[in-house]
Design a protein around this motif. Structure first.
Motif, mmCIF file in Angstrom:
data_model
loop_
_atom_site.group_PDB
_atom_site.id
_atom_site.type_symbol
_atom_site.label_atom_id
_atom_site.label_comp_id
_atom_site.label_asym_id
_atom_site.label_seq_id
_atom_site.Cartn_x
_atom_site.Cartn_y
_atom_site.Cartn_z
ATOM 1 N N ILE A 239 0.853 -1.181 0.000
ATOM 2 C CA ILE A 239 0.000 0.000 0.000
ATOM 3 C C ILE A 239 0.895 1.239 0.000
ATOM 4 N N PRO A 240 0.818 2.066 -1.052
ATOM 5 C CA PRO A 240 1.671 3.244 -1.128
ATOM 6 C C PRO A 240 1.360 4.258 -0.022
ATOM 7 N N GLU A 241 2.399 4.996 0.400
ATOM 8 C CA GLU A 241 2.243 6.015 1.441
ATOM 9 C C GLU A 241 1.197 7.056 1.054
ATOM 10 N N LYS A 242 1.177 7.463 -0.207
ATOM 11 C CA LYS A 242 0.212 8.467 -0.674
ATOM 12 C C LYS A 242 -1.214 7.944 -0.507
ATOM 13 N N MET A 243 -1.426 6.676 -0.726
ATOM 14 C CA MET A 243 -2.758 6.091 -0.546
ATOM 15 C C MET A 243 -3.150 6.093 0.931
ATOM 16 N N LEU A 244 -2.197 5.821 1.805
ATOM 17 C CA LEU A 244 -2.475 5.887 3.242
ATOM 18 C C LEU A 244 -2.894 7.297 3.641
ATOM 19 N N GLU A 245 -2.260 8.294 3.021
ATOM 20 C CA GLU A 245 -2.621 9.682 3.282
ATOM 21 C C GLU A 245 -4.052 9.961 2.803
ATOM 22 N N VAL A 246 -4.414 9.432 1.657
ATOM 23 C CA VAL A 246 -5.774 9.597 1.125
ATOM 24 C C VAL A 246 -6.793 9.019 2.097
ATOM 25 N N ILE A 247 -6.521 7.826 2.596
ATOM 26 C CA ILE A 247 -7.453 7.153 3.503
ATOM 27 C C ILE A 247 -7.656 7.954 4.789
ATOM 28 N N LYS A 248 -6.637 8.702 5.204
ATOM 29 C CA LYS A 248 -6.746 9.505 6.422
ATOM 30 C C LYS A 248 -7.618 10.746 6.236
ATOM 31 N N ASN A 249 -7.953 11.069 4.984
ATOM 32 C CA ASN A 249 -8.788 12.225 4.677
ATOM 33 C C ASN A 249 -10.134 11.747 4.141
ATOM 34 N N GLU A 250 -11.202 12.423 4.539
ATOM 35 C CA GLU A 250 -12.530 11.954 4.156
ATOM 36 C C GLU A 250 -12.741 12.006 2.652
ATOM 37 N N GLY A 251 -13.423 11.011 2.178
ATOM 38 C CA GLY A 251 -13.792 10.869 0.779
ATOM 39 C C GLY A 251 -14.606 9.605 0.648
ATOM 40 N N VAL A 252 -15.104 9.378 -0.541
ATOM 41 C CA VAL A 252 -15.900 8.184 -0.799
ATOM 42 C C VAL A 252 -14.992 7.077 -1.324
ATOM 43 N N ALA A 253 -15.187 5.882 -0.821
ATOM 44 C CA ALA A 253 -14.508 4.690 -1.321
ATOM 45 C C ALA A 253 -15.556 3.830 -2.020
ATOM 46 N N ALA A 254 -15.252 3.380 -3.223
ATOM 47 C CA ALA A 254 -16.170 2.538 -3.986
ATOM 48 C C ALA A 254 -15.562 1.142 -4.138
ATOM 49 N N ILE A 255 -16.413 0.122 -3.992
ATOM 50 C CA ILE A 255 -15.969 -1.268 -4.060
ATOM 51 C C ILE A 255 -16.802 -1.977 -5.120
ATOM 52 N N ALA A 256 -16.128 -2.602 -6.094
ATOM 53 C CA ALA A 256 -16.813 -3.295 -7.185
ATOM 54 C C ALA A 256 -16.520 -4.786 -7.127
ATOM 55 N N GLY B 165 -6.003 17.088 -4.972
ATOM 56 C CA GLY B 165 -6.828 15.894 -5.155
ATOM 57 C C GLY B 165 -6.100 14.754 -5.830
ATOM 58 N N THR B 166 -6.302 13.576 -5.274
ATOM 59 C CA THR B 166 -5.737 12.381 -5.888
ATOM 60 C C THR B 166 -6.603 11.177 -5.551
ATOM 61 N N GLY B 167 -6.396 10.108 -6.270
ATOM 62 C CA GLY B 167 -7.153 8.884 -6.039
ATOM 63 C C GLY B 167 -6.346 7.668 -6.439
ATOM 64 N N PHE B 168 -6.852 6.519 -6.042
ATOM 65 C CA PHE B 168 -6.185 5.251 -6.331
ATOM 66 C C PHE B 168 -7.185 4.212 -6.808
ATOM 67 N N LEU B 169 -6.745 3.366 -7.727
ATOM 68 C CA LEU B 169 -7.478 2.175 -8.136
ATOM 69 C C LEU B 169 -6.755 0.988 -7.518
ATOM 70 N N ILE B 170 -7.487 0.233 -6.722
ATOM 71 C CA ILE B 170 -6.929 -0.915 -6.012
ATOM 72 C C ILE B 170 -7.504 -2.188 -6.613
ATOM 73 N N ARG B 171 -6.642 -3.123 -6.903
ATOM 74 C CA ARG B 171 -7.058 -4.446 -7.394
ATOM 75 C C ARG B 171 -6.634 -5.466 -6.349
ATOM 76 N N GLY B 172 -7.503 -6.439 -6.109
ATOM 77 C CA GLY B 172 -7.149 -7.457 -5.143
ATOM 78 C C GLY B 172 -8.207 -8.516 -5.006
ATOM 79 N N THR B 173 -8.154 -9.204 -3.890
ATOM 80 C CA THR B 173 -9.147 -10.216 -3.557
ATOM 81 C C THR B 173 -9.734 -9.851 -2.200
ATOM 82 N N ALA B 174 -10.923 -10.362 -1.928
ATOM 83 C CA ALA B 174 -11.585 -9.986 -0.684
ATOM 84 C C ALA B 174 -12.393 -11.143 -0.124
ATOM 85 N N ALA B 175 -12.621 -11.075 1.180
ATOM 86 C CA ALA B 175 -13.438 -12.073 1.877
ATOM 87 C C ALA B 175 -14.102 -11.405 3.071
#
Length: 121
Positions: free
Chosen positions: A2-19, A79-89
Motif C-alpha cells: 500500500i503506497p504512502e500516498k494512498m495511506l494519506e488519502v485514507i486519512k482524509n474523508e472521501g468516498v470509497a467505492a468497491i466493485a 486531489g488524488t485517487g487510487f485504483l486498487i485491485r485485489g481479492t476480498a473475503a
C-alpha cells in the motif's frame, strides 16, 4: 504494497467505492475513507449491509476499489485517487473483525488483500 500516498488519502474523508462481479454483472457499493482500517497490510472495511457484495465474493473473490480525496495533492494539483485491485473475503471473527468492532452496526469485516494500487490522479 500500500503506497504512502494512498495511506494519506485514507486519512482524509472521501468516498470509497468497491466493485465485485456477479452472475448478473458488476455491482458497486460505497463507504467512507474514515471507515477503512489497515491491518496486516490489508484494507479492512466494516460491513453493515453489502449482502450482494458478499454473495458475489462467494463466487469470485476479485475486487476493485477506488479511494480518493481532494485534500491530498495529486500529480496535477489538489486531489488524488487510487485504483486498487485485489481479492476480498468477509470475516465475522478474529483480528480483522476486531479492528472494526467499534462500529456497533458492523456485522462483518470485508478484508481486502491488495494486489496492486495505482495512483489515478
Amino acid at each position: 504494497m500500500i503506497p504512502e500516498k494512498m495511506l494519506e488519502v485514507i486519512k482524509n474523508e472521501g468516498v470509497a467505492a468497491i466493485a465485485t462481479q456477479g452472475e448478473d454483472g458488476p455491482h458497486m457499493v460505497n463507504t467512507w475513507n474514515s471507515y477503512l482500517k489497515i491491518v496486516d497490510g490489508r484494507i479492512v472495511v466494516p460491513v453493515g449491509g453489502m449482502n450482494k457484495t458478499e454473495r458475489n465474493l462467494a463466487g469470485d473473490d476479485r475486487v476493485l476499489m477506488t479511494v480518493g480525496s481532494r485534500k491530498v495533492a495529486g500529480r496535477n494539483g489538489p486531489g488524488t485517487g487510487f485504483l486498487i485491485r485485489g481479492t476480498a473475503a468477509f470475516e465475522t471473527a478474529g483480528p480483522h473483525f476486531d479492528a472494526v468492532a467499534g462500529f456497533k452496526w458492523a456485522r462483518a469485516a470485508l478484508v481486502i488483500t491488495v494486489a496492486s494500487a495505482e495512483q489515478t490522479l
